[in-house]
Design a protein around this motif. Structure first.
Motif: not given
Length: 819
Positions: A782-800
């Protein structure tokens, strides 16, 4: 879909931090107290106009029993005996229970007078049943600025009048609002955008350094000098004159009007005097050696809806266009409903049918076709002017020379081919001549193809060149006739150009007055309406409601002014000081009246829910454009580009398809164009931008002086789920994440609200972030679906997590309401 459901669930769950705002009903005017003199203008006329004038008013054709109640002499002769209710037939009728006698009669479908209203009539008759000349049709008579008020409320005339009125009603103003709140309030009111945290910090520093009054004046000057001021103020005017990018009705063709919109923005930024602003629009084409700006302004006369050729008879279309022009002038400059007199005398105001057609005559002589002839090239319909820059002119001239040269060569080839074919026909060297003819024809086809490409290239370039539709008078004057029952094909008596008889007379240079004479009449010193109407609209834009709440109607059916002496003072002051709009805005927003807190006790809201006494600041819903623009601005996504063709932000598929008659499909722009301020959004009358209309923006089919304000579930769903707004939340989340971790909550909260979060608000935000982070950590897809998400899971969670937090902040009450 799963992500969207989760986002909706999370935002709904945590939106409990958003305060719930209950909308308040606007109360009827409070009746005069027992020991007060009853005012005809304030207390009696509104009741008579609402219940009686339709049958006993100015319209002689609908008048019953030959009784007039709008004028003192006939009313006293027939129905009202001053000083005696017992001898007044009017009183007997309005208190009667007999359906055959009671007024208003049951068949009129008007509510009977209430006990409080009957008490007003009783005391008015006993006090002598005195009539007053209608306030709006008398020249403003400014009273002396009151001196019997608190010293702190004497520095600004606005405050002196308001404080004096509050003193008379034994009320007290609210204390001044928090400075942060005031900075945000004024920024939204004057430029339509929120202040940045940096701007707030600077104003707080100045307040500490030079004092609140000096800091406040410095801040207001800064806002008035911002180019965003013109963009914001122009929006109200564009509503008023029904500016749009299409014709409206049926095929709803594109119409190239953006030059007029840009002129309005520049006029506000350059602080063009309102008298010049009015004159340029009404008669810019008639000025001596008009400038391009003045000609552009004359497009005001061409902003009406226009139908397609073949849809109606041209004579009918012409009549509708002229009626629309008169309606626009009446609404924008006079604050009257003159259109109600096109079929008969006005039922409530002293506007005769002849008055209407006398005004109609000013706008009945334009040299412009009444209908759109097919799909207009580049949205242009004659007459129009080019506003090309010197560089654009040079490029167009070069194109024209190349096209002319290419056409000349083709013409030469055609002549040579004809000559060769004639020689061939005569039998001279047939083989050689046929070969030559073939070569010439091939060259001709090649040059024609090149010419076609050249013309297409010029056409593409020309689309970016500004043009302006303009007004132009016919050489031969078209006669105007009074139309029986307003039907275009039933003319009766010829009518000359003139102004309504109940207003000051028109001074004309010639025997046939022009629109320029009409403009000068409107801004003349003795005109009772123009300055009042203009001042009232500015007051409305800054205070939430006009001193005359019915901004579009200063007639008998409108509401009387809450502070008539203040309105007259401001109208007179506005005119005497060069019709200076920025000065007027500054006078209002530097007042203590403007700077009051909107917080008051329950009793104050119950007694005066509409805030007509001005004993507090008004709290109201923000307009659609302000809501959208502040989200783009806070996210850092707003494009600052000014002027130029209207742009098309993304919208749901199929909306244009559902209304088009010409196969149009909406094609959204790309890149920065979709992030421009809302005033530049393409406005199709048949399907206006839904992001705006859901939030009460008008279709711009008609002149709108004040928008409706509603609070509906569809608005909440739009702001929560609209893709562009969610993307803005993602952009804002990335801005927040650039800050040190311990500053993020405060930065996000201040950027959106203008305030610093308290301990409880910080705790709620931290809990929301923790819950979202846990959710996205357990479901990284789910977090990875946020626009401009990266391959880094931790940063995706924070951005989401921060994206949903930002979306929650964007849906707080403070982003939708002016406080």
């Amino acid at each position: 879909m799963r992500q969207k459901r989760l986002f909706t669930m999370l935002v709904t769950k945590f939106c409990r931090l958003v305060p719930v705002v209950m909308s308040l009903l606007v109360a009827m005017p409070v009746a005069a107290q027992d020991d007060d003199a009853v005012s005809f203008d304030q207390d009696i006329r509104p009741l008579l106009s609402d219940r009686c004038y339709s049958c006993h008013g100015p319209d002689s054709n609908s008048r019953e029993a030959d009784l007039r109640l709008d004028l003192e002499e006939p009313a006293h002769e027939s129905a009202i005996v001053p000083g005696s209710t017992e001898d007044s037939e009017f009183w007997a009728r309005i208190i009667s229970d007999d359906e055959g006698d009671q007024m208003p009669p049951p068949h009129a479908h008007k509510p009977p007078f209430t006990e409080a209203e009957l008490d007003l009539f009783k005391r008015w008759i006993e006090q002598g049943a005195k009539y007053e000349r209608f306030w709006a049709f008398e020249k403003p008579q400014p009273a002396p600025v009151p001196k019997d008020v608190d010293a702190q409320w004497q520095n600004n005339p606005v405050d002196a009048f308001v404080a004096s009125a509050l003193k008379e009603s034994d009320k007290h103003p609210q204390p001044e609002a928090d400075f942060r709140k005031l900075v945000r309030r004024s920024s939204l009111d004057i430029i339509g955008l929120p202040p940045t945290p940096e701007q707030i910090a600077e104003q707080l520093r100045l307040e500490e350094e030079i004092g609140r009054e000096a800091a406040w004046e410095t801040w207001i000057d800064q806002l008035l000098e911002s180019p965003r001021y013109g963009e914001h103020m122009a929006r109200y005017w564009l509503d008023l004159v029904r500016f749009a990018d299409t014709n409206g009705m049926h095929k709803d063709f594109y119409r190239n009007h953006f030059a007029y919109r840009d002129w309005v923005i520049r006029s506000f930024n350059e602080n063009l005097g309102y008298d010049e602003f009015l004159t340029a629009q009404l008669a810019g084409d008639l000025l001596d050696k008009p400038t391009k700006d003045q000609l552009t302004a004359s497009a005001f006369n061409r902003l009406h809806l226009i139908i397609d050729v073949g849809t109606a008879l041209p004579e009918e279309s012409h009549h509708k266009n002229v009626v629309d022009r008169v309606t626009a002038v009446s609404t924008a400059f006079l604050g009257l409903t003159m259109q109600c007199a096109q079929c008969h005398d006005h039922k409530y105001d002293p506007i005769t049918q002849k008055d209407f057609y006398s005004m109609y005559a000013f706008f009945n002589n334009f040299d412009v076709k009444p209908e759109t002839p097919g799909w207009p090239e580049n949205g242009l319909q004659k007459p129009y002017i080019s506003l090309a820059s010197p560089e654009q002119k040079s490029t167009l001239e070069k194109f024209d020379r190349e096209i002319q040269s290419a056409q000349t060569k083709i013409n030469e080839l055609v002549a040579e081919i004809a000559k060769v074919d004639a020689q061939t026909a005569s039998g001279a060297k047939p083989v050689a001549l046929k070969a030559k003819s073939k070569d010439l024809k091939a060259e001709k086809r090649n040059r024609e193809a090149q010419l076609k490409k050249l013309k297409a290239k010029r056409k593409r370039f020309d689309r970016n060149v500004p043009y302006a539709l303009v007004a132009k008078e016919r050489e031969q004057l078209r006669k105007t006739y009074l139309l029986d029952r307003g039907e275009y094909d039933k003319p009766s008596d010829e009518v000359p150009r003139d102004t309504p008889g109940f207003l000051p007379p028109l001074n004309s240079r010639t025997s046939n007055p022009s629109r320029l004479d009409l403009a000068e009449w409107l801004v003349a010193e003795d005109h009772p309406l123009t300055s009042r109407v203009a001042v009232n609209r500015i007051w409305q834009s800054l205070m939430g409601a006009g001193l005359v709440r019915s901004t579009e109607d200063f007639g008998a059916q409108g509401t009387p002014p809450s502070h008539p002496e203040l309105l007259d003072f401001l109208a007179d002051d506005f005119r005497r000081n060069g019709w200076d709009t920025k000065r007027l805005v500054k006078l209002i927003v530097t007042s203590k009246t403007y700077r009051q807190s909107s917080v008051a006790d329950e009793l104050a809201y119950r007694e005066d829910p509409g805030n007509r006494d001005l004993a507090r600041a008004s709290r109201h819903r923000l307009d659609a454009e302000v809501i959208r623009d502040q989200l783009l601005f806070v996210s850092g996504e707003m494009c600052d580009e000014m002027y130029g063709p209207s742009v098309k932000p993304p919208q749901p598929d199929g909306l244009w398809k559902s209304v088009t008659m010409i196969g149009e499909r909406y094609k959204a722009d790309q890149g920065d164009a979709t992030k421009r301020r809302s005033i530049y959004t393409y406005w199709k009358r048949g399907m206006p931008p839904p992001q705006m209309t859901i939030l009460n923006a008008p279709t711009r089919d008609a002149c709108v002086a004040r928008r409706e304000r509603t609070n509906t579930p569809s608005q909440a769903l739009l702001l929560l789920n609209e893709q562009a707004y969610f993307e803005a939340a993602g952009k804002f989340a990335r801005r927040v994440l650039q800050k040190p971790e311990d500053e993020r909550i405060a930065f996000a909260w201040e950027s959106v609200t203008g305030k610093l979060p308290d301990e409880n608000e910080v705790a709620v935000m931290e809990k929301l972030l923790d819950d979202l982070s846990q959710t996205y950590s357990s479901e990284p897809e789910l977090a990875k679906q946020i626009e401009a998400a990266s391959d880094d899971v931790e940063s995706n969670v924070e951005l989401a997590a921060w994206t949903v937090v930002a979306n929650t902040l964007f849906n707080m009450d403070i982003t939708k309401n002016r406080d």
